[in-house]
Enzyme design. Sequence first.
Site, PDB file in Angstrom:
ATOM      1  N   HIS A 306       0.856  -1.194   0.000  1.00  0.00           N
ATOM      2  CA  HIS A 306       0.000   0.000   0.000  1.00  0.00           C
ATOM      3  C   HIS A 306       0.886   1.236   0.000  1.00  0.00           C
ATOM      4  CE1 HIS A 306      -3.172   2.803   1.132  1.00  0.00           C
ATOM      5  NE2 HIS A 306      -4.010   1.879   0.750  1.00  0.00           N
ATOM      6  N   ASP A 363      -7.992  -5.292   0.031  1.00  0.00           N
ATOM      7  CA  ASP A 363      -8.444  -6.164  -1.068  1.00  0.00           C
ATOM      8  C   ASP A 363      -8.079  -7.621  -0.878  1.00  0.00           C
ATOM      9  OD1 ASP A 363      -7.615  -3.345  -2.896  1.00  0.00           O
ATOM     10  OD2 ASP A 363      -9.641  -4.168  -2.790  1.00  0.00           O
TER      11      ASP A 363
HETATM   12  C1  SDX Z   1      -6.281   0.079  -2.833  1.00  0.00           C
HETATM   13  O1  SDX Z   1      -4.441   4.586  -2.046  1.00  0.00           O
HETATM   14  C2  SDX Z   1      -5.388   3.976  -1.412  1.00  0.00           C
HETATM   15  O2  SDX Z   1      -5.755   4.381  -0.315  1.00  0.00           O
HETATM   16  C3  SDX Z   1      -6.002   2.778  -2.152  1.00  0.00           C
HETATM   17  C4  SDX Z   1      -7.006   1.958  -1.348  1.00  0.00           C
HETATM   18  C5  SDX Z   1      -8.281   2.738  -1.080  1.00  0.00           C
HETATM   19  O3  SDX Z   1      -9.006   2.349  -0.135  1.00  0.00           O
HETATM   20  O4  SDX Z   1      -8.597   3.671  -1.888  1.00  0.00           O
HETATM   21  O5  SDX Z   1      -6.451   1.527  -0.124  1.00  0.00           O
HETATM   22  C6  SDX Z   1      -7.442   0.710  -2.151  1.00  0.00           C
HETATM   23  O6  SDX Z   1      -6.021   0.398  -3.963  1.00  0.00           O
HETATM   24  C7  SDX Z   1      -5.417  -0.898  -2.059  1.00  0.00           C
HETATM   25  C8  SDX Z   1      -4.178  -1.385  -2.875  1.00  0.00           C
HETATM   26  C9  SDX Z   1      -4.658  -2.493  -3.814  1.00  0.00           C
HETATM   27  N1  SDX Z   1      -3.608  -2.856  -4.768  1.00  0.00           N
HETATM   28  C10 SDX Z   1      -2.970  -4.040  -4.702  1.00  0.00           C
HETATM   29  O7  SDX Z   1      -3.122  -4.871  -3.806  1.00  0.00           O
HETATM   30  C11 SDX Z   1      -2.036  -4.323  -5.883  1.00  0.00           C
HETATM   31  C12 SDX Z   1      -0.697  -4.871  -5.355  1.00  0.00           C
HETATM   32  N2  SDX Z   1      -0.025  -3.772  -4.630  1.00  0.00           N
HETATM   33  C13 SDX Z   1       0.973  -3.010  -5.381  1.00  0.00           C
HETATM   34  O8  SDX Z   1       0.672  -2.815  -6.723  1.00  0.00           O
HETATM   35  C14 SDX Z   1       1.442  -1.779  -4.606  1.00  0.00           C
HETATM   36  O9  SDX Z   1       1.698  -2.183  -3.328  1.00  0.00           O
HETATM   37  C15 SDX Z   1       0.568  -0.538  -4.561  1.00  0.00           C
HETATM   38  C16 SDX Z   1       0.194  -0.068  -5.922  1.00  0.00           C
HETATM   39  C17 SDX Z   1      -0.667  -0.805  -3.767  1.00  0.00           C
HETATM   40  C18 SDX Z   1       1.391   0.544  -3.878  1.00  0.00           C
HETATM   41  O10 SDX Z   1       2.426   0.809  -4.704  1.00  0.00           O
HETATM   42  P1  SDX Z   1       3.477   1.991  -4.341  1.00  0.00           P
HETATM   43  O11 SDX Z   1       3.098   2.761  -3.168  1.00  0.00           O
HETATM   44  O12 SDX Z   1       3.734   2.735  -5.592  1.00  0.00           O
HETATM   45  O13 SDX Z   1       4.658   1.198  -3.843  1.00  0.00           O
HETATM   46  P2  SDX Z   1       5.776   0.707  -4.787  1.00  0.00           P
HETATM   47  O14 SDX Z   1       5.158   0.128  -6.012  1.00  0.00           O
HETATM   48  O15 SDX Z   1       6.772   1.792  -4.942  1.00  0.00           O
HETATM   49  O16 SDX Z   1       6.366  -0.505  -3.940  1.00  0.00           O
HETATM   50  C19 SDX Z   1       7.423  -0.285  -3.094  1.00  0.00           C
HETATM   51  C20 SDX Z   1       8.275  -1.521  -3.303  1.00  0.00           C
HETATM   52  C21 SDX Z   1       8.623  -1.774  -4.771  1.00  0.00           C
HETATM   53  O17 SDX Z   1       9.859  -2.454  -4.772  1.00  0.00           O
HETATM   54  P3  SDX Z   1      11.187  -1.557  -5.154  1.00  0.00           P
HETATM   55  O18 SDX Z   1      10.904  -0.922  -6.493  1.00  0.00           O
HETATM   56  O19 SDX Z   1      11.319  -0.563  -4.030  1.00  0.00           O
HETATM   57  O20 SDX Z   1      12.290  -2.583  -5.194  1.00  0.00           O
HETATM   58  O21 SDX Z   1       7.530  -2.693  -2.884  1.00  0.00           O
HETATM   59  C22 SDX Z   1       7.335  -3.545  -3.992  1.00  0.00           C
HETATM   60  C23 SDX Z   1       7.587  -2.743  -5.246  1.00  0.00           C
HETATM   61  O22 SDX Z   1       8.077  -3.586  -6.277  1.00  0.00           O
HETATM   62  N3  SDX Z   1       5.938  -3.981  -3.929  1.00  0.00           N
HETATM   63  C24 SDX Z   1       5.530  -5.228  -4.124  1.00  0.00           C
HETATM   64  C25 SDX Z   1       4.146  -5.186  -3.943  1.00  0.00           C
HETATM   65  N4  SDX Z   1       3.762  -3.945  -3.671  1.00  0.00           N
HETATM   66  C26 SDX Z   1       4.879  -3.191  -3.670  1.00  0.00           C
HETATM   67  N5  SDX Z   1       6.192  -6.347  -4.429  1.00  0.00           N
HETATM   68  C27 SDX Z   1       5.457  -7.466  -4.549  1.00  0.00           C
HETATM   69  N6  SDX Z   1       4.107  -7.533  -4.391  1.00  0.00           N
HETATM   70  C28 SDX Z   1       3.432  -6.403  -4.081  1.00  0.00           C
HETATM   71  N7  SDX Z   1       2.126  -6.451  -3.928  1.00  0.00           N
END
Ligand code: SDX
Length: 428
Positions: A306, A363
């Site tokens: 998140h 989720d």
């Molecule tokens: C919702 O914003 C909100 O409030 C949204 C929400 C709401 O109520 O409105 O809470 C609802 O959208 C919840 C999130 C649902 N999405 C998912 O579950 C999809 C999987 N999650 C990821 O796509 C990700 O965690 C996000 C999009 C939710 C957040 O992404 P960020 O903040 O841009 O974080 P990031 O992508 O920069 O991740 C930081 C690191 C990265 O690694 P590095 O580049 O630093 O090496 O963590 C890794 C990412 O690759 N990472 C993951 C991961 N999520 C982040 N690695 C593996 N699996 C994951 N799920």
Amino acid sequence: MSHPPAKLDINSDVFKLPILEGSVGPKVLDVSKLYRETGYFTYDPGFTSTASCESKITFIDGDKGILLYRGYPIEDLAESSDYMEVCYLLLFGELPTKKEKEKFDHDITYHTMVHEQLNHFYSGFRRDAHPMAIMVGVVGALSAFYHDSTDISDPRQRLIASYRLIAKMPTLAAMAYKYSIGQPFIYPRNDLSYAANFLNMIFAVPCEEYHVSPTLEKAMDLIFTLHADHEQNASTSTVRLAGSSGANPFACIAAGIASLWGPAHGGANEACLKMLEEIGTKDRIPEFVNRAKDKSDPFRLMGFGHRVYKNFDPRAKVMRKTAHKVLGELGIDDPLLEVAMELEKLALEDEYFIAKKLYPNVDFYSGIILKAMGFPTEMFTVLFALARTSGWVSQWHEMIEDPVQKIGRPRQLYTGPTQRKLTPLDKR
Ligand code: SDX
């Protein structure tokens, strides 16, 4: 509390940036005059360090896993309030008295019907259209039906539009589902609660009485509450940006639905259940966890991570409890719940997830509950949009009423070609 300004030294020119402090949460550097005074923009793709507005609606402490709606912890609202109370709280800032709640329930109930002409919209879609595609289209089209609540400068029209949106989303969502399975639309019923009415429109058929299970009604209402608002997430920011141009509320909410659809946002519940089904059994979990850690693999664990929560999403905790309760009361033994529990356990013990502070989010469990309740995966994000409509309209209201609000118009760091001469085609 006032603070001495921060100082920004650019090539020995020192600029003062006012520091503003909210009631709780990080202080902010006010950079609204930065460009005018320094000729510099700030640069923050994805707005990871940017507060886009001042708000009094929802507060999140991502490190502590705290979520407050108008100051009330989500756990307390989940325990003691229903979704109609939460809608009232988000819209008006206070929990309703008994009398206020009765009137709000009545007013919303008596807006649940949609214009009969809207039925024809659905027949323009293929039966296998994704219901989110239908919702984007039909909600946007509401502005063609409700001209008397599109003047955003009129507070009364703004409120009527908000009531209409909260009231009609369940009806439109249920119609999208019924259309996809070739069953007739079921009209809303004024004798049922908001959640029971929605379940009735989804699962009832004209041929027989449908009795809404109190377990499902409570679970549905709780899921709506947990999804109602969440600060300046992607879809809420979309609604605010669309609204900042003066677009009508129906068009703004349609824009929010479009943004929520993405798998990185509200589409994650559908994607998460599909991922759990692809994993299938516990013994395959390590394979997927390794894929999620592999930088060369675009796969991510859906339902994990998140932008704000670097601790457990408090909604996921309530969802996990509800998943056990609903499946237990329905006597459903879904192996996917076991897979989800094991995946959560393994991921939370894994160095990568610990280091990156990746926890289950809202989720992760919702799909398991919704599947147990009988919803197809394609409807999961529709339910998220239905519930988030109360947050969207509340944030939209706040933006319109914000004296400092103006049209949102970010700038950029331009790295394209500088000005150059054009060679006419016959010479190229
Ligand atoms: C919702 O914003 C909100 O409030 C949204 C929400 C709401 O109520 O409105 O809470 C609802 O959208 C919840 C999130 C649902 N999405 C998912 O579950 C999809 C999987 N999650 C990821 O796509 C990700 O965690 C996000 C999009 C939710 C957040 O992404 P960020 O903040 O841009 O974080 P990031 O992508 O920069 O991740 C930081 C690191 C990265 O690694 P590095 O580049 O630093 O090496 O963590 C890794 C990412 O690759 N990472 C993951 C991961 N999520 C982040 N690695 C593996 N699996 C994951 N799920």
